[in-house]
Design a protein around this motif. Structure first.
Motif, short mmCIF file in Angstrom:
data_model
loop_
_atom_site.label_atom_id
_atom_site.label_comp_id
_atom_site.label_asym_id
_atom_site.label_seq_id
_atom_site.Cartn_x
_atom_site.Cartn_y
_atom_site.Cartn_z
N LEU A 1 0.83 -1.21 0.00
CA LEU A 1 0.00 0.00 0.00
C LEU A 1 0.86 1.26 0.00
O LEU A 1 0.55 2.24 -0.66
CB LEU A 1 -0.94 0.00 1.22
N GLU A 2 1.97 1.22 0.72
CA GLU A 2 2.84 2.41 0.79
C GLU A 2 3.61 2.63 -0.50
O GLU A 2 4.05 3.74 -0.77
CB GLU A 2 3.81 2.28 1.97
N SER A 3 3.79 1.57 -1.26
CA SER A 3 4.55 1.76 -2.50
C SER A 3 3.64 2.25 -3.64
O SER A 3 4.11 2.61 -4.71
CB SER A 3 5.22 0.44 -2.91
N ASN A 4 2.34 2.33 -3.35
CA ASN A 4 1.39 2.78 -4.36
C ASN A 4 1.62 4.28 -4.66
O ASN A 4 1.80 5.08 -3.74
CB ASN A 4 -0.03 2.56 -3.79
N GLU A 5 1.60 4.64 -5.93
CA GLU A 5 1.80 6.04 -6.33
C GLU A 5 0.75 6.96 -5.70
O GLU A 5 1.04 8.09 -5.32
CB GLU A 5 1.73 6.16 -7.86
N LEU A 6 -0.48 6.44 -5.61
CA LEU A 6 -1.56 7.26 -5.04
C LEU A 6 -1.27 7.63 -3.60
O LEU A 6 -1.58 8.72 -3.14
CB LEU A 6 -2.88 6.46 -5.07
N TYR A 7 -0.66 6.71 -2.88
CA TYR A 7 -0.32 6.94 -1.47
C TYR A 7 0.62 8.12 -1.35
O TYR A 7 0.40 9.05 -0.57
CB TYR A 7 0.30 5.67 -0.88
N LYS A 8 1.67 8.08 -2.17
CA LYS A 8 2.66 9.16 -2.10
C LYS A 8 2.04 10.48 -2.53
O LYS A 8 2.26 11.51 -1.90
CB LYS A 8 3.85 8.81 -3.01
N LYS A 9 1.26 10.43 -3.60
CA LYS A 9 0.63 11.65 -4.11
C LYS A 9 -0.32 12.26 -3.07
O LYS A 9 -0.32 13.47 -2.84
CB LYS A 9 -0.16 11.30 -5.39
N THR A 10 -1.09 11.42 -2.44
CA THR A 10 -2.10 11.91 -1.49
C THR A 10 -1.45 12.56 -0.27
O THR A 10 -1.86 13.63 0.16
CB THR A 10 -3.01 10.75 -1.02
#
Lengths: 213, 569
Positions: free
Chosen positions: B533-542
């Motif tokens: 979940l943390e490696s998801n691009e959306l996570y970083k963007k959010t």
């Protein structure tokens, strides 16, 4: 009977004792789970002194209700009267049960003396006298809109309620229309073809709580 | 002068307390034995406190509201609603709060109806007593039974509720959730909220679209903070949930439960997070914690936070951008509805809950990134006062006279709006007039799209219990036996209401297991893969690309700092 079976919320115990009991009832062709059928109601006249005062009567009502087999309890301080609807030990159902003597014991423990000849008892049909009544409550008064008199309201209330019915139907129709539009916007989910559907102004499929009916 | 410790008002001697000014008297319960006793609401410095004495268990002192000035301001607009004309439980309510159902005495109709559709949950939160544990019965009414409950609610007179919250457990564990939502729509509910952690939406792409299609208006979603520490419940899934909701155009209400010492330092950040997602987040509804059940006194005193306590923290954390003067209690808005009702002759919501139960405000995010609370350009008190005067004047007048009074009042609305201070992107006078004149949902929705609603709702517990509050409650639970219960009897006395009734109408575990082969309590549970979940691009963007609209992302609290550190680890 194995003790563990009893602990699984009494299901096997009750199933063995009341294996034919079916919790499902039918009303107007619809099936509902209702746990009780014939239950009992007792009315006891007691000495007001035993009830102490209204706050203590209220607490006694709370204490009675703590028992799952007591379905309703009313302790009326002013009348010196206690009314209890309970699931008796001989009831055919799968729920906790209590006897009249056990109820009297609870009352005695709470300082209320009960004379057995002052107890009135009757059988009560839970479905007809409690369940259905709570789902179809009686109207006990009639409110009118702010700024209007009862006479004014009488003149236009029928027209108002029929307008409300009509609005409810048209709201659902416009929602269905919106659904078609929404499906066309998400062809991958609804297996539809993306097409141009124009929505009426205001038909966004959402609502807002602020405005009432 | 040195600031007093926040728990000091709990530890004064009773002689000192009894000399303090009394503000109100009410009835309450002894937290230990539930004896109904008098509650005295009094002023202790800045705080408003409640004290009660049980002849068996002694004194109880609790914080009622943490700001005296706000208490007095909100109290000024308290009014009684009409209750319901066809109460489900035909008693007079003299043994309140143990006569619930609703009874003849209740003073507000159902504003928001909660309907529990399951007690199964995919999480096992330490503070929640509500979900079914191993071997316990499953409460899950059938679709037919739920339709019966919806119909019951909608038959309330004179004002049937048009807002419903489908709640649980986790409602999304039900395979027929879309049918349930559509059934609520069919029953006539306009606003359908789905109370969820949202986690299932992150697991099932497209489900948000299906739910929106079925009639869901908003997701009422737990969100206790921006950091992992404050929000272990769904921090990792939130970015995916937001993305799914965006695709579905499904609005979200973020619901932080505020606990002092746990997440109270993140209130400003939560609002900032909502502003960063204003395209999909419609509101933040803070819920100061209700400390139901037994807990050590010291812990309760430390964790207690009330509505003004949270509001003052927001003021502090947003550097005054959202100040305590920007908030109003819910009954304020009742004046608007009374005006519309008196003008149209059509029943409108009463909004007659107790002033201490809830507060709210609107904030606008302008095109230049400036955050403007509504009170900075609208004289809300003046406006409501003028509407109330019009309602009083309309009493007993004929239709034409009423319209003239209304027209005169509406013509005067302009003077309550400061055009120079209103957001550049909004013509508020026009918006307000269209709400009054068109009286449709679209006008209100148009206002919502440009704003973020901030709400506060403080549910009671045995320590803060005030019977005046519960008899005015309009957030109700509809029960499987036809009863309707106020939130604060349903949840504060579960032993005689919530758990007792639901236990009676539950399906025994063995029967449930027999009907659902292969199902186990454990199979409902969610297992998180944090790394993925943390490696998801959306996570970083959010979390990493947030704008700081409120000056809340300081070095200590910056969530990205926390995230980076944890990623490094």
């Amino acid at each position: 009977m194995n003790k563990d079976d009893i602990n699984t919320n009494g299901f096997l115990n009750d199933l063995n004792n009341n294996e034919d009991f079916n919790e499902i009832i039918e009303i107007d062709g619809n099936q509902y789970r209702v746990p009780y059928r014939k239950v009992k109601e007792i009315t006891i006249n007691v000495d007001k002194k035993d009830l102490i005062d209204m706050p203590h009567s209220t607490r006694l009502q709370y204490r009675l209700l703590l028992n799952d087999a007591i379905l309703r309890a009313r302790v009326e301080f002013i009348k010196g009267k206690i009314t209890i609807v309970y699931n008796p030990t001989d009831a055919v159902n799968r729920k906790p049960k209590i006897s009249r003597d056990e109820i009297i014991k609870i009352l005695n423990e709470n300082g209320v003396k009960v004379e057995k000849d002052k107890i009135e008892e009757r059988d009560l049909d839970y479905v007809e006298e409690i369940y259905k009544k709570q789902f179809e409550p009686q109207q006990i008064r009639e409110s009118v809109p702010y700024g209007y008199t009862k006479e004014e309201w009488k003149k236009y209330k029928d027209a108002f309620w029929s307008k409300v019915d009509k609005n409810n139907k048209s709201k659902l129709e416009s929602f269905k229309e919106w659904q078609k539009y929404y499906e066309s916007q998400h062809p991958d989910i609804f297996n539809t073809i993306k097409e141009k559907i124009k929505l009426k102004k205001g038909s966004n499929g959402k609502g807002f709580w602020f405005h009432g009916i | 002068m040195e600031k007093e410790d926040i728990t000091a008002p709990y530890h004064r001697n009773i002689e000192e307390i009894e000399k303090m000014p009394i503000l109100d008297r009410t009835m309450t319960v002894c937290p230990e034995c539930k004896l109904v006793i008098e509650g005295i609401i009094y002023k202790d410095g800045e705080n408003v406190m409640i004290r009660k004495h049980c002849p068996e268990h002694g004194w109880f002192i609790e914080k009622y509201w943490e700001d005296y000035d706000m208490y007095m301001k909100m109290r000024s607009l308290n009014y009684f609603g009409r209750g319901i004309d066809n109460p489900n439980y035909a008693v007079t309510g003299e043994n309140c709060p143990f006569d619930c159902g609703l009874c003849d005495r209740h003073k507000s109709h159902t504003g928001l109806a909660n309907v529990v559709v399951t007690n199964r949950c995919h999480l096992s939160c330490w503070y929640c007593f509500f979900y079914a544990k191993e071997g316990e019965p499953v409460y899950e009414p059938t679709l037919t039974e739920l339709k019966h409950i919806f119909k019951n609610l909608r038959s309330q007179k004179p004002i049937p509720p048009n807002a419903i919250q489908i709640t649980g457990g986790e409602p999304l564990l039900r395979p027929d959730i879309e049918d349930i939502i559509y059934a609520a729509k069919e029953a006539g509910f306009d606003q359908i909220q789905l109370n969820t952690t949202g986690i299932v939406l992150s697991q099932k792409p497209g489900l948000a679209i299906r739910l929106r299609h079925a009639g869901t208006s908003t997701l009422y979603m737990s969100f206790d903070g921006v950091s992992k520490r404050a929000n272990p419940k769904n921090h990792w899934e939130i970015p995916i949930i937001l993305n799914e909701a965006r695709k579905a155009n499904l609005g979200i209400v973020l619901v932080p439960t505020v606990i002092r010492g746990i997440n109270d330092q993140e209130l400003g950040q939560i609002i900032n997070f909502a502003l960063n997602n204003i395209d999909i987040v419609r509101a933040v509804n803070f819920q100061p914690v209700s400390l139901v059940g037994r807990m050590p006194d010291r812990l309760r005193e430390k964790q207690r936070i009330t509505i003004p306590g949270a509001i003052k923290l927001i003021e502090e954390q947003t550097h005054g951008v959202i100040a305590k003067e920007d908030w109003f209690s819910v009954p304020y808005a009742g004046g608007i509805n009374k005006f519309i009702e008196a003008l149209s002759g059509e029943f409108k919501y009463d909004l007659s809950i107790h002033f201490a139960c809830g507060a709210g405000t609107y904030i606008f995010l302008d095109s230049d990134g400036k955050v403007i609370p509504i009170t900075r350009f609208v004289d809300v008190e003046g406006l409501l006062d003028s509407l109330q005067k019009a309602v009083n004047e309309m009493e007993g007048k004929n239709k034409i006279e009423r319209k003239i009074i209304a027209l005169r009042t509406l013509m005067g609305i302009k003077k309550f709006i400061d055009k120079n201070k209103q957001p550049k992107s909004v013509n508020f006078t026009k918006l307000l007039l269209s709400i009054f004149i068109k009286r449709d949902f679209a006008s209100m929705a148009a206002l919502q799209m440009r704003t973020l609603f901030l709400g506060m709702m403080h549910f009671q517990d045995e320590y803060t219990y005030d019977i005046h509050r519960v008899e005015k409650c309009d957030i109700h639970y509809a029960m499987p036996d036809g009863k309707v219960l106020p939130f604060c009897t349903f949840n504060v006395f579960p032993e005689v209401y919530r758990d007792k009734i639901q236990r009676a109408y539950s399906i025994p575990s063995k029967e449930w297991e027999a009907k659902h082969p292969g199902w186990t309590y454990a199979s409902d549970k969610y297992h998180r893969d944090v790394k993925s979940l943390e490696s998801n691009e959306l996570y970083k963007k959010t979390y990493l690309e947030m704008k700081d609209y409120l000056g809340v992302m300081n070095k200590v609290q910056m969530p990205e700092t926390i995230i980076e550190k944890e990623v490094e680890k």
